[in-house]
Structure formats: structure tokens, C-alpha cells
Scaffold this motif. Structure first.
Motif, PDB file in Angstrom:
ATOM      1  N   SER A  54       0.717  -1.587   0.069  1.00 27.83           N
ATOM      2  CA  SER A  54       0.132   0.087   0.264  1.00 27.83           C
ATOM      3  C   SER A  54       1.044   1.359   0.297  1.00 27.83           C
ATOM      4  CB  SER A  54      -0.894   0.176   1.378  1.00 27.83           C
ATOM      5  OG  SER A  54      -1.984  -1.762   1.054  1.00 27.83           O
ATOM      6  N   HIS A  55       0.131   2.736  -0.461  1.00 18.22           N
ATOM      7  CA  HIS A  55       1.138   3.130  -1.255  1.00 18.22           C
ATOM      8  C   HIS A  55      -0.179   4.581  -0.553  1.00 18.22           C
ATOM      9  CE1 HIS A  55       3.798   7.251  -2.621  1.00 18.22           C
ATOM     10  NE2 HIS A  55       2.428   7.287  -3.140  1.00 18.22           N
ATOM     11  N   LEU A  56       0.441   5.495   0.471  1.00 15.16           N
ATOM     12  CA  LEU A  56      -0.728   6.029   1.163  1.00 15.16           C
ATOM     13  C   LEU A  56       0.598   7.974   1.076  1.00 15.16           C
ATOM     14  CD1 LEU A  56      -2.013   5.100   3.634  1.00 15.16           C
ATOM     15  CD2 LEU A  56      -2.897   5.342   1.819  1.00 15.16           C
ATOM     16  N   LEU A  57      -0.648   9.136   0.667  1.00 15.38           N
ATOM     17  CA  LEU A  57      -0.144  10.227   0.477  1.00 15.38           C
ATOM     18  C   LEU A  57      -0.636  10.925   1.113  1.00 15.38           C
ATOM     19  CD1 LEU A  57       2.038  12.147  -0.585  1.00 15.38           C
ATOM     20  CD2 LEU A  57       0.899  13.109  -2.074  1.00 15.38           C
ATOM     21  N   LEU A  58      -0.192  11.003   2.749  1.00 13.85           N
ATOM     22  CA  LEU A  58      -0.796  12.542   3.338  1.00 13.85           C
ATOM     23  C   LEU A  58      -0.445  13.679   3.584  1.00 13.85           C
ATOM     24  CD1 LEU A  58      -0.162   9.520   6.815  1.00 13.85           C
ATOM     25  CD2 LEU A  58      -2.378   9.606   4.901  1.00 13.85           C
ATOM     26  N   GLU A  59      -1.277  14.523   3.965  1.00  9.51           N
ATOM     27  CA  GLU A  59      -1.194  15.700   4.039  1.00  9.51           C
ATOM     28  C   GLU A  59      -2.040  16.478   5.377  1.00  9.51           C
ATOM     29  OE1 GLU A  59      -1.454  19.282   0.343  1.00  9.51           O
ATOM     30  OE2 GLU A  59      -3.579  18.522   1.037  1.00  9.51           O
ATOM     31  N   ALA A  60      -0.880  17.342   5.755  1.00 11.01           N
ATOM     32  CA  ALA A  60      -1.491  18.396   6.608  1.00 11.01           C
ATOM     33  C   ALA A  60      -1.968  19.668   6.451  1.00 11.01           C
ATOM     34  CB  ALA A  60      -0.549  18.438   8.211  1.00 11.01           C
ATOM     35  N   ASP A  61      -2.774  20.398   7.740  1.00  9.91           N
ATOM     36  CA  ASP A  61      -2.894  22.008   6.788  1.00  9.91           C
ATOM     37  C   ASP A  61      -2.796  22.678   7.924  1.00  9.91           C
ATOM     38  OD1 ASP A  61      -4.335  24.124   6.193  1.00  9.91           O
ATOM     39  OD2 ASP A  61      -6.074  22.848   7.314  1.00  9.91           O
ATOM     40  N   PRO A  62      -1.605  23.621   7.099  1.00  9.26           N
ATOM     41  CA  PRO A  62      -1.136  23.998   8.593  1.00  9.26           C
ATOM     42  C   PRO A  62      -1.760  25.162   9.057  1.00  9.26           C
ATOM     43  CG  PRO A  62       0.073  24.321   6.271  1.00  9.26           C
ATOM     44  CD  PRO A  62      -1.320  23.460   6.549  1.00  9.26           C
ATOM     45  N   ALA A  63      -2.488  25.972   8.730  1.00 11.26           N
ATOM     46  CA  ALA A  63      -4.156  26.358   9.276  1.00 11.26           C
ATOM     47  C   ALA A  63      -4.125  25.948  10.999  1.00 11.26           C
ATOM     48  CB  ALA A  63      -4.929  26.982   8.113  1.00 11.26           C
ATOM     49  N   GLU A  64      -4.166  24.821  10.446  1.00  6.02           N
ATOM     50  CA  GLU A  64      -4.949  23.859  11.594  1.00  6.02           C
ATOM     51  C   GLU A  64      -3.417  24.017  12.433  1.00  6.02           C
ATOM     52  OE1 GLU A  64      -5.884  19.286  13.386  1.00  6.02           O
ATOM     53  OE2 GLU A  64      -5.585  20.068  10.823  1.00  6.02           O
ATOM     54  N   VAL A  65      -2.311  24.511  12.431  1.00  4.44           N
ATOM     55  CA  VAL A  65      -1.357  24.275  12.977  1.00  4.44           C
ATOM     56  C   VAL A  65      -0.997  25.698  14.487  1.00  4.44           C
ATOM     57  CG1 VAL A  65       1.470  24.043  13.409  1.00  4.44           C
ATOM     58  CG2 VAL A  65       0.423  22.410  12.695  1.00  4.44           C
ATOM     59  N   ALA A  66      -1.785  26.627  13.277  1.00  7.56           N
ATOM     60  CA  ALA A  66      -1.626  28.386  13.631  1.00  7.56           C
ATOM     61  C   ALA A  66      -3.148  28.232  14.780  1.00  7.56           C
ATOM     62  CB  ALA A  66      -1.668  29.140  12.577  1.00  7.56           C
ATOM     63  N   THR A  67      -3.995  27.306  14.750  1.00  5.95           N
ATOM     64  CA  THR A  67      -5.103  26.910  15.767  1.00  5.95           C
ATOM     65  C   THR A  67      -5.099  27.062  16.775  1.00  5.95           C
ATOM     66  OG1 THR A  67      -6.478  27.510  13.558  1.00  5.95           O
ATOM     67  CG2 THR A  67      -7.376  26.938  16.179  1.00  5.95           C
ATOM     68  N   GLN A  68      -4.251  25.771  16.383  1.00  8.12           N
ATOM     69  CA  GLN A  68      -4.373  25.136  18.028  1.00  8.12           C
ATOM     70  C   GLN A  68      -2.984  26.168  18.530  1.00  8.12           C
ATOM     71  OE1 GLN A  68      -2.196  20.989  17.130  1.00  8.12           O
ATOM     72  NE2 GLN A  68      -4.814  20.375  16.170  1.00  8.12           N
TER      73      GLN A  68
END
Length: 531
Positions: A54-68
């Protein structure tokens, strides 16, 4: 030259034999033969390009880091001002527009508040995380800096990679590839995993666990309408809860997060229902004990990834740092949650933006073609060596076979992964190994042409050629190490084979052939060399 004592021969043969025996389980596996269970079975792991997976590409939202970060800042500021001596009272706290602002009740506390906030503004001390501005004489405004946001995103992604790695290791999979791609993406490749659903479910859980007090003063109609009372926030129940479709208002500040967890296991409660038993560290246990001691007979919500699992009453103080999480779990879902909690919470949500499943057929075809290429190359080299160097060519051929088996055995013992470029590394190792014998034999020829006697010619031939061989292998070793350190996935697979092959090639092509030549010359006392 001819001095090879018995202990040295036994040592060299023993070393070669151990490595060759370690290769047998892998050879049996490639030939689809069963290996006896009582025997040790180190095998080479096949990479995604050979075994499928299996191959997965995951992406994080930088805006969520700023909110936290903004939420954490608000709680830190409130705690800092509350613990000041004397206490600094603040009000009109706002976290709108990506910045935090608040008013001081007493304007005389401005200087003291600014001093207390300085450590927060500077963060680690390497970069300034927040800019502080005082407007209208008593309103503080804290705005995040671009450097602070970049550093927070970088730290969050590094932590996310480690959490993902721990979770995949808990599944029992071997040699996954987990690497950063760009600023906010992670590539996950798991060889041999044909059904990625369990992996997707595991990585899809952020596992942000929180314990928050329920706001008992909240109006039920307002909560149902999604209107939160001041100082509170609303969370829905999970879908499989008896209260599915309902929501609960909890106090926004003052709860406990799962950051201090040190253990989580799937167990059963007194009704034999699957639950997750968690353990806090010393600091977490003290905070959890204080929370439950001060709020006996009050409800508190157990929140996972923004959804309420349950909201039981605190019947008595929960001391000792252990608690149970219930929520209509199955054994599988409880075990998956325990794995997520043990691995740590993801600092940011990861969305799956690309998914591929590689079948094993392509890998089997690659292995077959790679073996054919290796076989054809080996036979051609063997014929050439024997035709050119006679007995010395036979020694080189035997050393070549042992070299390949030793390389496979060492890779199995080290639990490394073989990729398609790794097969290319095998073929390259064959050429490099024979090249060493070519240098040695040609050097011996030159020494004989200069008129040296047989023993002196062979001794000088090995001695002088070995220098060039060692120099060439040192430079290749440096290149292989750099490929491994800075490469990824298949490139690292090639580097592993290359580096291990350098050691086995020198051992077989130089040390073993020298021992065989020395034994033959001591026994036969030849008057001429057919080179």
C-alpha cells in the motif's frame, strides 16, 4: 604469503559458512519452498516494488497548526496571569483573526504583565514566536510571526512522521517507508499490505484525547442549536454512542489532555465489554487526581478527536493515574484506539490525498527478470574468468558464488529490505567482485614478466593490487553511505546492497582467494602459473 595457520583458516571458513547459511531461508522463500519451523529463519524483506503493498500520501493543513497554537497561547496566558502574585485580572479575551487580544482590568499591571509574557513571546529563544503590541494603553495584542508559524509547522510534521512510524510498527509490518515530501506531506509505503483499510483507519485517527468538565449550566436548547455559553464549547457524541445525534457543552479551559499518557491497552470492564485502559505519568496522574477530587459528583466528558465518547459522573476521586475509556467499542476498534494512544497523538490532522495498491504480480515479474539478468551476467563472467585465468579464474568463480550468498545472508541477518534497485546492486556487486580478481591476476602477470619467482609474484600481486582495491572500495563506500543518508525508498535499498556488497566482495575476492591460492601453492609447489 603462504602462512595461513589452521586457526585462521577455520575462522575465515566459519565466517563465510555462517553468512551462507543465513541466506538459505531467503533462497527457500524465493523458490516457494517451506523452511523447517524449528530452525532460525532470517529472511530478506521485499520492498513495495517487489512484494506489492500500500502507498498513501498524507497531507497536513498548516492553518490547523496555527489554530492550535492560538488555543494553547490563550490557555497559557490565562494560567500565567492567574498565578501571578498578586493576580493580574484580564477580560474581553478574543482569539479572532489569528491573533490573541485581552484587556487588563488594572492599567498599573501593564509593565508586570509584559514581563510575564516575554518568555512566551520568545518561545525556544531561537526565534520570536509572537509579536506583542499594547493598544489603548491596556489592551494586549499578540500576533504570530511567520518564523514562529514555520517552526511550529516543521515541528508538527517531524512529530507526525514519528507518530505514523510508531503506529505502523504496532501493526507488525516490516520495513515501511515513511518520509517527508515537501513542507506538509508524508509518504507512507507498507510492503506486503494489500488491504490498506486498517492502515487508513489507524492513520486517520488523530488520537487527540481530552478530559473536560461538562458545563452543567448550559441551556439544552442552545446546545442543541449549536450555541455555546461563554467560556464553553460544544462537541457531538460519536455516531455509535447511545446519545448519537446529540451534543454536550464542556468548559473550554481547565481540562486535561492525553499528552501525559504512558500506556494504553485494550481490556474488558466488569460487564465483559471492550474498553481501553490508560495510564498517566506522574505529572498526568497528579493533574487527573486533582481534577476528579475537586469535581466529585460532576460529569466530565471524554473527548477523542472532537467527538465525545462518554460523559460519566465522577463518583469518587480517581487516583493512581489509571482510568478506563468506554464507548461501545469492538475488540478491534478498542485495540486500534489503544495503538493510537500508545503511539501518541498526531499534532495535526493528516488527510489522505493519494492512495495506491501495488499488486505482487509486478514484483514477482521484476524478481524473475532480475534473477535472469543476474544469472546471464554471472555465467558470462564465469566463462570469461575461467577461459582467461584458468585455475585462478576458478577460484574467482567460487569466490563470486560465495560472495552473492554472503551478501544475501547478511542482508537477511540485518533484516534489511530488498528493492528493485537493490537487485541492480546485486548485479553491480558481481562485477565489482570480479574486477578485484582481474586486478590481482593482471598484477601477478606483470610481476612474472618482470622476472620474479612464482611465490614473490603472487605475494606482490596480491599486495599491490589490494591497495588499489581498498582505495576504490573506500570511495564507493563513501558514495553508498551518502546515498543511504540522503536518499529515500529505492535509492536507500540500492545503497544497502552496495555497501554490504563492498565488504563481502573484498572478503571473498581478496582474502578467501588468497587463502586458496596459498594452500594450492604450498601443496603443489608449481613451477609455472598458467595466467
Amino acid at each position: 604469503m603462504l602462512d595461513f595457520p589452521t586457526w585462521k583458516k577455520l575462522w575465515l571458513w566459519g565466517l563465510a559458512l555462517i553468512a551462507v547459511l543465513a541466506a538459505l531461508p531467503s533462497l527457500a522463500n524465493l523458490a516457494n519452498r517451506a523452511w523447517p519451523e524449528p530452525l532460525p529463519s532470517p529472511t530478506v524483506n521485499l520492498g513495495l516494488d517487489l512484494a506489492g503493498g500500500s502507498h498513501l500520501l498524507l497531507e497536513a493543513d498548516p492553518a490547523e497548526v496555527a489554530t492550535q497554537r492560538l488555543q494553547n497561547l490563550e490557555e497559557t496566558v490565562r494560567t500565567t496571569m492567574r498565578r501571578a502574585e498578586p493576580r493580574i485580572r484580564i477580560g474581553d479575551v478574543s482569539a479572532q483573526g489569528g491573533r490573541l487580544s485581552f484587556l487588563l482590568d488594572d492599567m498599573s499591571d501593564v509593565d508586570r504583565a509584559r514581563e510575564l509574557l516575554l518568555p512566551i513571546l520568545n518561545g525556544s529563544g531561537l526565534t520570536r514566536d509572537w509579536n506583542l503590541e499594547v493598544v489603548d494603553q491596556n489592551r494586549f495584542v499578540l500576533t504570530p510571526t511567520s518564523e514562529g508559524i514555520d517552526a511550529a509547522v516543521e515541528q508538527a510534521m517531524e512529530s507526525a512522521v514519528e507518530v505514523v512510524r510508531k503506529r505502523i510498527d504496532e501493526l507488525g509490518t516490516r520495513e515501511p517507508t515513511i518520509i517527508r515530501q515537501g513542507d506538509n506531506r508524508i509518504v507512507v509505503q507498507v510492503p506486503g499490505l494489500q488491504d490498506p483499510e486498517e492502515l487508513k483507519a489507524l492513520l486517520g485517527e488523530t488520537a487527540q484525547l481530552e478530559f473536560k468538565l461538562v458545563d452543567e449550566n448550559a441551556n439544552a436548547a442552545d446546545v442543541a442549536a449549536g450555541v455555546a455559553p461563554p467560556g464553553s464549547q460544544i462537541f457531538p457524541y460519536v455516531e455509535d454512542s447511545p446519545f448519537a445525534g446529540q451534543s454536550v457543552a464542556v468548559r473550554r479551559l481547565g481540562g486535561i489532555r492525553g499528552d501525559n499518557l504512558v500506556g494504553a491497552q485494550q481490556t474488558f470492564d466488569q460487564d465483559n465489554q471492550p474498553v481501553v485502559t490508560i495510564q498517566f505519568d506522574q505529572q498526568g496522574a497528579a493533574r487527573f487526581g486533582t481534577l476528579t477530587s475537586e469535581n466529585v459528583n460532576k460529569p466530565f466528558a471524554i473527548i477523542l478527536d472532537g467527538e465525545v465518547l462518554s460523559a460519566p459522573n465522577i463518583n469518587e476521586p480517581i487516583l493512581g493515574g489509571s482510568a478506563q475509556i468506554s464507548g461501545n467499542f469492538t475488540v478491534e476498534s478498542a485495540n486500534r484506539l489503544a495503538i493510537s494512544l500508545r503511539s501518541g497523538a498526531l499534532p495535526v490532522d493528516l488527510a489522505i490525498i493519494e492512495e495506491r495498491t501495488v499488486g505482487p504480480d509486478l514484483g514477482a515479474d521484476s524478481i524473475r527478470k532480475g534473477m535472469i539478468a543476474m544469472l546471464i551476467g554471472s555465467v558470462a563472467v564465469i566463462v570469461l574468468m575461467i577461459a582467461t585465468y584458468g585455475r585462478f579464474g576458478i577460484y574467482a568463480t567460487v569466490a563470486l558464488v560465495i560472495n552473492v550468498l554472503m551478501l544475501l545472508g547478511i542482508m537477511a541477518a540485518l533484516n534489511t529490505t530488498l528493492t528493485l534497485p537493490g537487485i541492480a546492486g546485486f548485479v553491480l556487486t558481481i562485477g565489482a567482485a570480479v574486477d578485484a580478481n582481474v586486478l590481482i591476476n593482471e598484477r601477478i602477470r606483470e610481476e612474472r614478466k618482470r622476472g620474479r619467482r612464482i611465490v614473490a609474484a603472487v605475494e606482490n600481486g596480491y599486495k599491490e593490487a589490494s591497495r588499489a582495491i581498498y582505495d576504490a572500495n573506500v570511495t564507493n563506500f563513501i558514495a553508498g553511505v551518502l546515498l543511504f543518508l540522503f536518499g529515500s525508498g529505492p535509492i536507500r535499498g540500492f545503497a544497502v546492497v552496495l555497501v554490504i556488497g563492498l565488504f563481502t566482495s573484498v572478503f571473498t575476492a581478496v582474502t578467501l582467494t588468497r587463502m586458496w591460492v596459498a594452500g594450492w601453492m604450498r601443496k603443489a609447489r608449481p613451477t609455472e602459473l598458467n595466467l
